[in-house]
Design a protein around this motif. Structure first.
Motif, short mmCIF file in Angstrom:
data_model
loop_
_atom_site.label_atom_id
_atom_site.label_comp_id
_atom_site.label_asym_id
_atom_site.label_seq_id
_atom_site.Cartn_x
_atom_site.Cartn_y
_atom_site.Cartn_z
N ASP A 22 -8.44 -9.00 -0.26
CA ASP A 22 -8.50 -8.24 -1.43
C ASP A 22 -9.79 -7.86 -1.86
N GLN A 23 -10.20 -9.32 -1.87
CA GLN A 23 -11.02 -9.40 -3.75
C GLN A 23 -12.32 -8.78 -2.65
N VAL A 24 -12.58 -8.69 -1.82
CA VAL A 24 -13.87 -8.42 -1.05
C VAL A 24 -14.03 -7.06 -0.88
N ILE A 25 -12.21 -6.71 -0.45
CA ILE A 25 -11.71 -5.03 -0.33
C ILE A 25 -12.72 -3.81 -1.98
N GLU A 108 -3.39 -6.53 11.19
CA GLU A 108 -3.42 -4.83 10.07
C GLU A 108 -2.02 -5.27 9.56
N SER A 109 -1.23 -6.35 9.37
CA SER A 109 -0.50 -7.16 8.09
C SER A 109 -1.33 -7.06 7.06
N GLU A 110 -2.12 -7.97 7.53
CA GLU A 110 -3.41 -9.03 6.55
C GLU A 110 -4.59 -7.54 5.68
N PHE A 111 -4.75 -7.32 6.52
CA PHE A 111 -5.06 -6.11 6.27
C PHE A 111 -4.36 -4.91 5.54
N THR A 112 -3.30 -5.16 5.34
CA THR A 112 -2.70 -4.08 4.30
C THR A 112 -1.52 -4.81 3.22
N GLU A 113 -1.67 -5.82 3.69
CA GLU A 113 -1.49 -6.89 2.57
C GLU A 113 -2.29 -6.98 1.43
N ALA A 114 -4.20 -6.94 2.13
CA ALA A 114 -5.31 -7.03 1.25
C ALA A 114 -5.43 -5.56 0.70
N PHE A 115 -5.25 -5.26 1.17
CA PHE A 115 -5.36 -3.30 0.42
C PHE A 115 -4.06 -3.44 -0.77
N TYR A 118 -4.73 -5.21 -3.59
CA TYR A 118 -6.10 -4.09 -4.58
C TYR A 118 -5.24 -3.55 -5.27
N LYS A 119 -4.70 -3.01 -3.99
CA LYS A 119 -4.49 -1.54 -5.31
C LYS A 119 -3.48 -1.42 -6.03
N ALA A 120 -2.29 -2.32 -6.48
CA ALA A 120 -2.03 -3.40 -7.47
C ALA A 120 -2.35 -3.79 -8.60
N TRP A 121 -4.01 -4.53 -8.30
CA TRP A 121 -5.08 -5.06 -9.04
C TRP A 121 -5.09 -3.75 -9.94
N PHE A 122 -5.81 -2.38 -9.42
CA PHE A 122 -6.31 -1.18 -9.79
C PHE A 122 -5.81 -0.86 -10.73
#
Length: 135
Positions: A22-25, A108-115, A118-122
């Motif tokens: 999520d940090q990389v994203i 897909e679930s790892e990507f969605t979780e990371a996104f 990030y979205k929640a932080w943003f």
């Protein structure tokens, strides 16, 4: 976006110290105002690992010593814009002859979780920004 351009973007997004997906994203979004796709992350992280520029640790992804040197070379002169560095990285990455690489395994679930992280932080940071503007 070409694969080499994408590799450069993601290389710029990998922190010096281990950072989660999520940090990389988030860093990628800050640089390019775009979220990399799962496929872009898989291919670029796989390529960059095979090239020895990044490593994967229990804490996430980080630059290797070679990756730090590679970036330092591309950031010369150091006061250029991120996009100048990005262009130089594209040129340098196009010269790397990595015979083969496996895309990074990101479900897909790892990507969605990371996104979602990030979205929640943003969203939280944006709410803080808005409240400062209102005062």
């Amino acid at each position: 976006m070409s694969p080499t351009s994408c590799h450069a973007w993601i290389l710029l997004s990998v922190p010096d110290q281990a950072g989660s997906l999520d940090q990389v994203i988030g860093i990628a979004d800050a640089i390019n105002h775009a979220i990399p796709t799962r496929r872009e992350l898989q291919d670029s992280l796989g390529f960059l690992r095979a090239a020895g520029l990044i490593a994967k640790t229990a804490s996430g992804f980080c630059l290797t010593d070679s990756g730090r040197s590679f970036l330092a070379h591309a950031r010369n002169p150091p006061n250029d814009s991120i996009f100048d560095t990005w262009n130089r990285l594209e040129t340098e990455l196009s010269r790397i002859q990595t015979v083969s690489f496996e895309p990074e395994s990101i479900s897909e679930s790892e990507f969605t979780e990371a996104f979602d992280a990030y979205k929640a932080w943003f969203e939280d940071e944006y709410r803080k920004f808005q409240s400062r503007e209102e005062t």
